[in-house]
Design a protein around this motif. Structure first.
Motif, PDB file in Angstrom:
ATOM      1  N   THR A  87      57.632  18.235  -4.118  1.00  0.00           N
ATOM      2  CA  THR A  87      56.720  18.984  -3.504  1.00  0.00           C
ATOM      3  C   THR A  87      55.201  18.726  -4.148  1.00  0.00           C
ATOM      4  O   THR A  87      55.147  18.658  -5.540  1.00  0.00           O
ATOM      5  N   VAL A  88      54.455  18.354  -3.080  1.00  0.00           N
ATOM      6  CA  VAL A  88      53.143  17.759  -3.485  1.00  0.00           C
ATOM      7  C   VAL A  88      52.225  18.823  -2.744  1.00  0.00           C
ATOM      8  O   VAL A  88      52.253  18.846  -1.436  1.00  0.00           O
ATOM      9  N   SER A  89      51.450  19.521  -3.309  1.00  0.00           N
ATOM     10  CA  SER A  89      50.632  20.977  -2.888  1.00  0.00           C
ATOM     11  C   SER A  89      49.169  20.862  -3.241  1.00  0.00           C
ATOM     12  O   SER A  89      48.802  20.767  -4.181  1.00  0.00           O
ATOM     13  N   GLY A  90      48.357  20.738  -2.063  1.00  0.00           N
ATOM     14  CA  GLY A  90      46.843  20.649  -2.177  1.00  0.00           C
ATOM     15  C   GLY A  90      46.269  22.033  -2.957  1.00  0.00           C
ATOM     16  O   GLY A  90      45.154  22.002  -3.549  1.00  0.00           O
ATOM     17  N   GLY A  91      46.823  22.959  -2.966  1.00  0.00           N
ATOM     18  CA  GLY A  91      46.106  24.405  -3.590  1.00  0.00           C
ATOM     19  C   GLY A  91      47.452  25.074  -4.135  1.00  0.00           C
ATOM     20  O   GLY A  91      48.663  25.222  -3.415  1.00  0.00           O
ATOM     21  N   ARG A  92      47.455  25.745  -5.391  1.00  0.00           N
ATOM     22  CA  ARG A  92      48.685  26.331  -5.944  1.00  0.00           C
ATOM     23  C   ARG A  92      48.679  27.604  -5.234  1.00  0.00           C
ATOM     24  O   ARG A  92      47.969  28.496  -4.707  1.00  0.00           O
ATOM     25  N   GLU A  93      50.059  27.774  -4.865  1.00  0.00           N
ATOM     26  CA  GLU A  93      50.566  28.931  -3.961  1.00  0.00           C
ATOM     27  C   GLU A  93      50.600  30.092  -5.010  1.00  0.00           C
ATOM     28  O   GLU A  93      51.482  30.078  -6.199  1.00  0.00           O
ATOM     29  N   THR A  94      50.016  31.339  -4.931  1.00  0.00           N
ATOM     30  CA  THR A  94      50.092  32.344  -5.712  1.00  0.00           C
ATOM     31  C   THR A  94      50.772  33.468  -4.918  1.00  0.00           C
ATOM     32  O   THR A  94      51.133  33.301  -3.613  1.00  0.00           O
ATOM     33  N   ALA A  95      50.946  34.730  -5.467  1.00  0.00           N
ATOM     34  CA  ALA A  95      51.538  36.093  -4.432  1.00  0.00           C
ATOM     35  C   ALA A  95      50.690  36.156  -3.355  1.00  0.00           C
ATOM     36  O   ALA A  95      51.282  36.716  -2.363  1.00  0.00           O
ATOM     37  N   ALA A  96      49.516  36.004  -3.555  1.00  0.00           N
ATOM     38  CA  ALA A  96      48.557  36.091  -2.227  1.00  0.00           C
ATOM     39  C   ALA A  96      48.741  34.888  -1.349  1.00  0.00           C
ATOM     40  O   ALA A  96      48.028  34.947  -0.351  1.00  0.00           O
ATOM     41  N   GLY A  97      49.381  33.977  -1.937  1.00  0.00           N
ATOM     42  CA  GLY A  97      49.361  32.593  -0.891  1.00  0.00           C
ATOM     43  C   GLY A  97      48.474  31.620  -1.223  1.00  0.00           C
ATOM     44  O   GLY A  97      47.967  31.652  -2.152  1.00  0.00           O
ATOM     45  N   LEU A  98      48.356  30.543  -0.236  1.00  0.00           N
ATOM     46  CA  LEU A  98      47.601  29.649  -0.686  1.00  0.00           C
ATOM     47  C   LEU A  98      46.063  29.940  -0.753  1.00  0.00           C
ATOM     48  O   LEU A  98      45.037  29.028  -1.020  1.00  0.00           O
ATOM     49  N   ASP A  99      45.729  30.879  -0.206  1.00  0.00           N
ATOM     50  CA  ASP A  99      44.169  31.268   0.075  1.00  0.00           C
ATOM     51  C   ASP A  99      43.529  31.415  -1.402  1.00  0.00           C
ATOM     52  O   ASP A  99      42.159  31.340  -1.481  1.00  0.00           O
ATOM     53  N   ASP A 100      44.020  31.573  -2.499  1.00  0.00           N
ATOM     54  CA  ASP A 100      43.490  31.585  -3.778  1.00  0.00           C
ATOM     55  C   ASP A 100      42.910  30.133  -4.402  1.00  0.00           C
ATOM     56  O   ASP A 100      42.493  30.072  -5.580  1.00  0.00           O
ATOM     57  N   ALA A 101      43.378  29.274  -3.712  1.00  0.00           N
ATOM     58  CA  ALA A 101      43.009  27.907  -4.253  1.00  0.00           C
ATOM     59  C   ALA A 101      41.477  27.688  -4.251  1.00  0.00           C
ATOM     60  O   ALA A 101      40.730  28.004  -3.217  1.00  0.00           O
ATOM     61  N   GLY A 102      40.887  26.886  -5.145  1.00  0.00           N
ATOM     62  CA  GLY A 102      39.588  26.702  -5.188  1.00  0.00           C
ATOM     63  C   GLY A 102      39.232  25.335  -4.443  1.00  0.00           C
ATOM     64  O   GLY A 102      40.361  24.387  -4.083  1.00  0.00           O
ATOM     65  N   ILE A 103      37.947  25.108  -4.136  1.00  0.00           N
ATOM     66  CA  ILE A 103      37.615  23.871  -3.347  1.00  0.00           C
ATOM     67  C   ILE A 103      37.799  22.769  -4.345  1.00  0.00           C
ATOM     68  O   ILE A 103      37.776  22.809  -5.420  1.00  0.00           O
ATOM     69  N   ASP A 104      38.423  21.502  -3.728  1.00  0.00           N
ATOM     70  CA  ASP A 104      38.478  20.196  -4.407  1.00  0.00           C
ATOM     71  C   ASP A 104      39.645  20.343  -5.203  1.00  0.00           C
ATOM     72  O   ASP A 104      39.883  19.695  -6.366  1.00  0.00           O
ATOM     73  N   SER A 105      40.832  21.299  -5.118  1.00  0.00           N
ATOM     74  CA  SER A 105      41.931  21.301  -5.634  1.00  0.00           C
ATOM     75  C   SER A 105      42.906  20.344  -5.103  1.00  0.00           C
ATOM     76  O   SER A 105      43.249  20.856  -3.783  1.00  0.00           O
ATOM     77  N   PHE A 106      43.165  19.599  -5.477  1.00  0.00           N
ATOM     78  CA  PHE A 106      44.134  18.460  -4.806  1.00  0.00           C
ATOM     79  C   PHE A 106      45.442  18.133  -5.927  1.00  0.00           C
ATOM     80  O   PHE A 106      45.611  18.379  -6.976  1.00  0.00           O
ATOM     81  N   ALA A 107      46.508  17.462  -5.058  1.00  0.00           N
ATOM     82  CA  ALA A 107      47.452  16.953  -5.724  1.00  0.00           C
ATOM     83  C   ALA A 107      47.749  15.694  -5.230  1.00  0.00           C
ATOM     84  O   ALA A 107      47.748  15.520  -3.930  1.00  0.00           O
ATOM     85  N   GLN A 108      48.053  14.662  -5.941  1.00  0.00           N
ATOM     86  CA  GLN A 108      48.132  13.220  -5.550  1.00  0.00           C
ATOM     87  C   GLN A 108      49.145  12.363  -6.363  1.00  0.00           C
ATOM     88  O   GLN A 108      49.067  12.545  -7.837  1.00  0.00           O
ATOM     89  N   ILE A 109      50.098  11.634  -5.791  1.00  0.00           N
ATOM     90  CA  ILE A 109      50.643  10.543  -6.584  1.00  0.00           C
ATOM     91  C   ILE A 109      50.098   9.311  -5.996  1.00  0.00           C
ATOM     92  O   ILE A 109      50.341   8.886  -4.907  1.00  0.00           O
ATOM     93  N   GLY A 110      49.576   8.544  -7.101  1.00  0.00           N
ATOM     94  CA  GLY A 110      48.832   7.360  -6.745  1.00  0.00           C
ATOM     95  C   GLY A 110      47.538   7.285  -7.056  1.00  0.00           C
ATOM     96  O   GLY A 110      46.923   8.322  -7.719  1.00  0.00           O
ATOM     97  N   HIS A 111      47.045   5.895  -7.261  1.00  0.00           N
ATOM     98  CA  HIS A 111      45.846   5.839  -7.924  1.00  0.00           C
ATOM     99  C   HIS A 111      44.701   6.276  -7.178  1.00  0.00           C
ATOM    100  O   HIS A 111      44.650   6.009  -5.965  1.00  0.00           O
TER     101      HIS A 111
END
Length: 186
Positions: A87-111
């Motif tokens: 699982t690669v997720s651009g924002g961390r899911e919390t109890a409130a859902g993905l709405d809690d993610a800050g801008i520019d929070s990303f997940a990446q496999i690759g250079h």
């Protein structure tokens, strides 16, 4: 702000230096693999999770092969339930859902990474997977990516550079979860 987790060379806002080196993650020992591999961007601004050379706003060439091997046993019985889930997720899911993610929070496999510059080169090879899910977040630039580059990454991806994923389950790509966010992609 700028809290991140990374396996690879680089850091947030690093200066122009080349980052070269292979990254190998081997999870299987004596036929027992890792259950799941999860990369999640965090809830703060610039909170990234990355396996690769580079990072957020990193200059300089980034190269080397990334191999994730044996993180699960790819369906040893042929019944469709073997292997590990990725699982690669651009924002961390919390109890409130993905709405809690800050801008520019990303997940990446690759250079590369968000706003990185210069040339990126290397193969990304993953084996032993069941289901693969990429989920963009809800805030601006909450992306999930397997591959070289990143959001607003400048310059080029050089040859040879290939992506190979061995899996037996489902591949799911979900774009951003909020109609007001921009550039949240998987």
């Amino acid at each position: 702000v700028d809290a991140y987790a990374q396996i690879g060379h680089g850091a947030r806002n690093s200066t122009a230096r080349n980052r070269h080196g292979n990254i190998t993650i081997t999870g299987e020992t004596a036929g027992v693999g890792v259950d799941d591999l999860v990369l999640e961007g965090g809830t703060g601004v610039g909170a990234m999770a990355m396996i690769g050379n580079g990072g957020f706003d990193v200059d300089g060439d980034k190269q080397g092969d990334i191999t994730i091997d044996g993180i699960g046993t790819a369906d040893p019985n042929g019944d469709g339930d073997g292997g590990s889930n990725l699982t690669v997720s651009g924002g961390r899911e919390t109890a409130a859902g993905l709405d809690d993610a800050g801008i520019d929070s990303f997940a990446q496999i690759g250079h590369g990474g968000r706003n990185s510059t210069s040339t990126r080169r290397g193969n990304v090879t993953m084996t032993g997977l069941n289901d693969v899910t990429l989920q963009a977040g809800s805030a601006n630039r909450n992306y999930a990516q397997i591959g070289l580059g990143g959001h607003t990454a400048n310059n080029s991806v050089a040859s040879p550079s290939a992506i190979s994923i061995e899996m037996v389950g489902d591949l799911t790509l979900n774009g951003g979860t909020d109609a007001t966010s921009t550039d949240a992609y998987a």
